[in-house]
Structure formats: C-alpha cells, structure tokens
Design a protein around this motif. Sequence first.
Motif, PDB file in Angstrom:
ATOM      1  N   LEU A   6       1.003  -1.201   0.138  1.00 18.56           N
ATOM      2  CA  LEU A   6       0.063  -0.110  -0.089  1.00 18.56           C
ATOM      3  C   LEU A   6       0.735   1.095   0.001  1.00 18.56           C
ATOM      4  N   PRO A   7       1.609   1.492  -1.066  1.00 15.45           N
ATOM      5  CA  PRO A   7       2.715   2.501  -1.081  1.00 15.45           C
ATOM      6  C   PRO A   7       1.980   4.065  -0.827  1.00 15.45           C
ATOM      7  N   ARG A   8       0.775   4.062  -1.088  1.00 14.07           N
ATOM      8  CA  ARG A   8       0.222   5.590  -0.936  1.00 14.07           C
ATOM      9  C   ARG A   8       0.010   5.775   0.588  1.00 14.07           C
ATOM     10  N   ALA A   9      -0.180   4.819   1.351  1.00 16.10           N
ATOM     11  CA  ALA A   9      -0.269   4.879   2.980  1.00 16.10           C
ATOM     12  C   ALA A   9       0.908   4.784   3.558  1.00 16.10           C
ATOM     13  N   ALA A  10       2.017   4.462   3.025  1.00 21.44           N
ATOM     14  CA  ALA A  10       3.246   4.151   3.798  1.00 21.44           C
ATOM     15  C   ALA A  10       3.744   5.458   4.519  1.00 21.44           C
ATOM     16  N   ALA A  11       3.530   6.499   3.830  1.00 20.62           N
ATOM     17  CA  ALA A  11       4.405   7.805   4.400  1.00 20.62           C
ATOM     18  C   ALA A  11       3.409   8.350   5.788  1.00 20.62           C
ATOM     19  N   GLY A  12       2.276   8.253   5.340  1.00 21.56           N
ATOM     20  CA  GLY A  12       1.367   8.913   6.537  1.00 21.56           C
ATOM     21  C   GLY A  12       1.364   7.827   7.723  1.00 21.56           C
ATOM     22  N   ILE A  13       1.374   6.527   7.335  1.00 25.63           N
ATOM     23  CA  ILE A  13       1.246   5.686   8.650  1.00 25.63           C
ATOM     24  C   ILE A  13       2.751   5.794   9.219  1.00 25.63           C
ATOM     25  N   GLY A  14       3.748   5.752   8.733  1.00 25.89           N
ATOM     26  CA  GLY A  14       4.980   6.019   9.204  1.00 25.89           C
ATOM     27  C   GLY A  14       5.074   6.994  10.090  1.00 25.89           C
ATOM     28  N   TRP A  15       4.773   8.167   9.649  1.00 27.30           N
ATOM     29  CA  TRP A  15       4.969   9.308  10.471  1.00 27.30           C
ATOM     30  C   TRP A  15       3.941   9.201  11.559  1.00 27.30           C
ATOM     31  N   LEU A  16       2.851   8.575  11.295  1.00 28.01           N
ATOM     32  CA  LEU A  16       1.954   8.456  12.413  1.00 28.01           C
ATOM     33  C   LEU A  16       2.346   7.518  13.752  1.00 28.01           C
ATOM     34  N   ILE A  17       3.176   6.484  13.164  1.00 25.45           N
ATOM     35  CA  ILE A  17       3.823   5.690  14.256  1.00 25.45           C
ATOM     36  C   ILE A  17       4.908   6.338  14.831  1.00 25.45           C
ATOM     37  N   VAL A  18       5.621   7.425  14.265  1.00 22.99           N
ATOM     38  CA  VAL A  18       6.649   8.252  14.897  1.00 22.99           C
ATOM     39  C   VAL A  18       5.966   9.173  15.953  1.00 22.99           C
ATOM     40  N   GLY A  19       5.056   9.809  15.459  1.00 23.39           N
ATOM     41  CA  GLY A  19       4.490  10.782  16.288  1.00 23.39           C
ATOM     42  C   GLY A  19       3.853  10.279  17.437  1.00 23.39           C
ATOM     43  N   PHE A  20       3.111   9.229  17.303  1.00 24.26           N
ATOM     44  CA  PHE A  20       2.381   8.495  18.524  1.00 24.26           C
ATOM     45  C   PHE A  20       3.427   7.974  19.385  1.00 24.26           C
ATOM     46  N   ALA A  21       4.602   7.617  18.715  1.00 18.48           N
ATOM     47  CA  ALA A  21       5.839   6.897  19.680  1.00 18.48           C
ATOM     48  C   ALA A  21       6.218   8.182  20.605  1.00 18.48           C
ATOM     49  N   GLY A  22       6.333   9.463  19.956  1.00 23.06           N
ATOM     50  CA  GLY A  22       6.853  10.463  20.723  1.00 23.06           C
ATOM     51  C   GLY A  22       6.005  11.229  21.871  1.00 23.06           C
ATOM     52  N   VAL A  23       4.792  11.044  21.408  1.00 25.60           N
ATOM     53  CA  VAL A  23       3.865  11.540  22.481  1.00 25.60           C
ATOM     54  C   VAL A  23       3.578  10.578  23.785  1.00 25.60           C
ATOM     55  N   MET A  24       3.572   9.200  23.169  1.00 23.94           N
ATOM     56  CA  MET A  24       3.548   8.176  24.341  1.00 23.94           C
ATOM     57  C   MET A  24       4.862   8.137  25.230  1.00 23.94           C
ATOM     58  N   SER A  25       5.961   8.361  24.520  1.00 20.68           N
ATOM     59  CA  SER A  25       7.328   8.199  25.270  1.00 20.68           C
ATOM     60  C   SER A  25       7.388   9.448  26.444  1.00 20.68           C
ATOM     61  N   THR A  26       6.695  10.805  25.883  1.00 16.65           N
ATOM     62  CA  THR A  26       6.714  11.833  26.817  1.00 16.65           C
ATOM     63  C   THR A  26       5.482  11.822  27.958  1.00 16.65           C
ATOM     64  N   PHE A  27       4.575  11.664  27.365  1.00 17.95           N
ATOM     65  CA  PHE A  27       3.185  11.618  28.097  1.00 17.95           C
ATOM     66  C   PHE A  27       2.583  10.499  28.485  1.00 17.95           C
ATOM     67  N   GLY A  28       3.115   9.437  27.972  1.00 14.99           N
ATOM     68  CA  GLY A  28       2.141   8.064  28.221  1.00 14.99           C
ATOM     69  C   GLY A  28       1.962   7.498  29.481  1.00 14.99           C
ATOM     70  N   GLY A  29       3.106   7.948  30.574  1.00 14.54           N
ATOM     71  CA  GLY A  29       2.701   7.502  31.845  1.00 14.54           C
ATOM     72  C   GLY A  29       1.719   8.524  32.704  1.00 14.54           C
ATOM     73  N   LEU A  30       1.635   9.636  32.003  1.00 14.06           N
ATOM     74  CA  LEU A  30       0.674  10.371  32.625  1.00 14.06           C
ATOM     75  C   LEU A  30      -0.880  10.497  32.265  1.00 14.06           C
ATOM     76  N   LEU A  31      -1.085   9.957  31.288  1.00 16.51           N
ATOM     77  CA  LEU A  31      -2.574  10.015  30.329  1.00 16.51           C
ATOM     78  C   LEU A  31      -3.344   8.773  30.855  1.00 16.51           C
ATOM     79  N   GLU A  32      -2.893   7.942  31.344  1.00 13.25           N
ATOM     80  CA  GLU A  32      -3.616   6.663  32.016  1.00 13.25           C
ATOM     81  C   GLU A  32      -4.710   6.242  30.871  1.00 13.25           C
ATOM     82  N   LEU A  33      -4.043   5.876  29.692  1.00 13.88           N
ATOM     83  CA  LEU A  33      -4.657   5.350  28.538  1.00 13.88           C
ATOM     84  C   LEU A  33      -4.836   3.731  28.809  1.00 13.88           C
TER      85      LEU A  33
END
Length: 549
Positions: free
Chosen positions: A470-497
């Motif tokens: 699915l080459p059209r979705a590759a970049a978007g999902i890739g950046w989503l993985i990175v962005g989600f990892a950044g948010v979770m690494s910083t605030f994951g322990g505080l968000l009670e998800l």
Amino acid sequence: MSHGSSTTTTSHAPSYSSLTGTGMLLRFMLRRDRIRTLAWVAGIGVMGFYFAQAVQVIAEDPESLTSLAGLYADPVGRMMIGPGYGMDAPTFERFFASGYALYIYLLIALCSVFTVVRHTRAEEQTGRAELVRANMVGRHATLTSAVLLTTAINGVAAVLVWVAALTAGYAMHGSLLVAAGGLAVGLFFMGATAVAAQLTESSRGASAFAGGLLGLAFVVRMAGDMAEFGGSALSWFSPLAWAQQTAPFVYDRWWPLLFLVAGAVVFTALGFWLSTRRDLGASLMPTRLGRREAQPWLGTPLGLATHTLRGGLRGWGIALVLVAFMFGSYAQTMLEAGDSLPAELSQIFAGEDLMVGYMSYMALFIAVFVAAASVSSLQQIRGEEHRGRAEYALSVPTHRTTWFGAHLAVVIVGVFVMLELVGLGMGVGAVLTVEHDAGQYFGQLFVASVMQAPAVLATVGIVTLLLGWLPRAAAGIGWLIVGFAGVMSTFGGLLELPQFVIDLNVFGHLAEYPVEDIAWAPVLMLTAIGVAALLVGLVGFNRRELNRV
C-alpha cells in the motif's frame, strides 16, 4: 500615380496578471488533498480536545494538580514543555496551556511545512508545475494558492483547538490566545517553507531546510526554558517560544505573537520575491557539480542506493548527534536538581536514580527521531519511483529485490550507525560535564541507545511492508507511528490510557535500560516483526507495478 495604402497588423498576446489562475489552482489543491487536509485538521483538533480533557482526568483534585505541576516547574520539566508559566499556582487551564500547547504548535508547524512543500517545490520537481504554467496561469498563482490553502488549514485547526479549550470549561480569552498562538506558529513556518522552496531544487531539500529550522527552534527553546523559570534570554531566539511567552491564562499577552506574524509576512514576501529571481524548476542555491567520471561503485545497486540516501541520513545524523551531546551535557544539572525534583517525575524518568532515568528517557526520545529519519529515507525511496529513476535503474538486468533490498540495507545500516553515534554523543556530553564518577555513565548511555534498535527496525519493517503493498499509505502511517511514539514516550505515563493503546507504541515494549535489566523477549519479538515485515514488503514490491498510487 497610385498611392497604395499600407496596413499594419499588430498581434496582441494575451495579457494576464501574476495571480491569474489562483482560484482554479486552489480548488484543484483542495480537491486533490481533500483526504490529506481533512486528516491534518482532524488530527490537530482531536489532539486539542484530548489534551484539554486529559488534564482534568489525570489530576482529579487540586492537590494532585499541584503535585503534578511541580514536575514541570523544575528545569528538566521546563525543558520538555516550556517556560512553566502558571505552574506555581496551577489550574487545569494553565496546565493545558503550559504543558500541552507546545506539542499542538509542533503539529501545526509540521502541517505547514509539508503542505507548502507538496504544492510548490514537489510540483516543480515532478514536472507538473511546468505543464500547469503552460496555460494561462500567473507566475505567483501556485505559491499564492499554497499559501491560501495552508492559511485556511491552520485557521480551521486553530478554531478547533479554541473550541476544544472552551468545551473543557476554560476561559474564553486564554483559550483564544492558545489557538492564536498555534495559528501564528503555523503561518511563520509557512513563510519559512516558502523561502526554502526557492532555495533548493528538491522537495526533500526544502523539507530539510524548514524542518531543520523547526528542530533548531525546539532545541533553542529547550535550552532557554531549562535555564530559567519563565524562559531565559535564549528562549526569545526561538519562534516556538514566542507563542509560549504569551502565557495564556496567566498574563494573556498578545504582543509576542507580533514577532511570529511579522516573521510570517517577511518570509512569505521574501518567498514571492525570490521566486521571480529563478527559472521554473531551478534553485537559487547552486547545486554541487558531480565528478567528471562516476566512481565504479556507483554502477552497483548498493552504490547507487548509498549515493541516493546518504545525504538525508547524514543530515539527520549530524543533527541528532549534536542534540544527544547537548542532552548529555545536562547530566550535571540533573544531578544537582535531583534532590528537589518531585516524586511524580518517576512516571517519566523511571527508577530511583533520577539521573540514570533521565538519560534512559533521552536515549528513548532521540531513538524516536532516529525512527523518523528511517521513515524519511523510506519516503525518499518512494520518491525514486515518482521521479522515474527507479524505472531507469530497473531497465538494466537488475532484479527488483536487488534494487529495493539495496536501498533497505542502506537505510537499516544508516539508522543503526546513527543510534551508535547518538549513544556516543550522549556519553561524551555526560563525561565532559559530570564532576564525579562520569565514566560509569558512558557505557550505560551507549547501550541504552543501541538497545532501541529493535523498535527502529520494527518501524522500518512496517513502513517497508506498506511500501510493498500500500505505497500511498506508507508515509502517512510511518509518520503516525513516529508521532504516536513521541507522544507516548513523553506523556504516556501521565495519560492513564487503556493498555491496548499503550501497546501500540513500538518503543514502549523495550526495557528502560539502565533503569531496568535488558528483557530479551521484547527485543526478539520486535526484531522478528521487523524482519518479517521487511520480507513481506519485498514480496509486495516484486508483485506490484512501479509508481503505483
């Protein structure tokens, strides 16, 4: 004598202004990017709603809020979130503005960068801009349409952030100031990207210039805000800090936004002026001439892949090593502040030894950016298809697996070397600044960085799988993985998800070495996921058509 009459015929070329066709191009951009635009706006809006509501869930009473605010009033906390206005007398709305607004601003800035590059320099690079300009389209129509589109996206996103704050019960004036700060940041980086698009001849170069400015602004803000409560003089050299210096719900100052607005106007005007100083498809910065004769290794798939990808990987590597060195140099500051840091800090910096926990967190934080470098490089491979160079390379007796595999090998080796250099940079920074027993941290920091390799490999594998199928979705999902990892690494322990949401973070499965002992099960699991996804992606690339959308 006869007198002949002479008739002069004048041919009038059609005249039109430099903005002719702007409306048509704007409608075309909106139609073409309707899904992408909706995703950006919805993503920023959802983040605003979540952050506005999350703080009221995390801290259920004033005592909990005061205790949590103490986390961000300290130097390390200010380094992550900003100058800390209102953290001495916290309320929910102040915590929202001081603790979370910065990351909304970052997302809006990235949206501006990607949107302007996509509709200006990327269009010239693919040759579509030349076809468009062959019609009755003014010289400035394309850039004007891109500016209008980006401004509209930023405006709608800012309105959603404002509504999100109002639905959480926050004050009207301060909520509007938070939203206005996001809009002003977006416009500033829109203008900066308009200039970058004139300086370089590739979309990757323009994105690197504008993204580098954003990264520099974040690093300068970190150093300035960490040095002094309320931000030091250094903070005022960062565009991100200008938005935060408005101090919503505390001082409610509007005047710092004038710096952002003025910068946006100056940069945008400069971008228009520079566009008249170059030919379509050309750049103002001269490209470096190549060798008269190619090196022998360029005739191999691996050599060609190295030549294609090394520039981007080198740029990411230099930037991240410098940031890692800076983080390492804060080790002594962390040791000095360790006794006064609040207990809640353990939710981010795990372990009893806060200095070791801090360095472990920084190894994780920078590893997320290494994963971003891998996504950027994989997106560049996709760009080779778009520009037709992949088709030329495969027109000779070269198997698809060989060509694609060579590029993947360069990306994997590049990001692994990057992790090692980042570990060395942090270690050297710590050794040079820590006054006592500095040597004990060097090896730990190096191993902590290298131990993030399985998560980076899993990210590379997932994006590769998408490139194959699915080459059209590759970049978007890739950046989503990175962005989600950044948010979770910083605030994951505080968000009670919920746990299933936490488990989606590929970086969250690894042990926080050296705070924890290395757990080999998640290392093997992530490595297996990465390798399997790489193989499946190779199969997909062999089965699909080139340049498939």
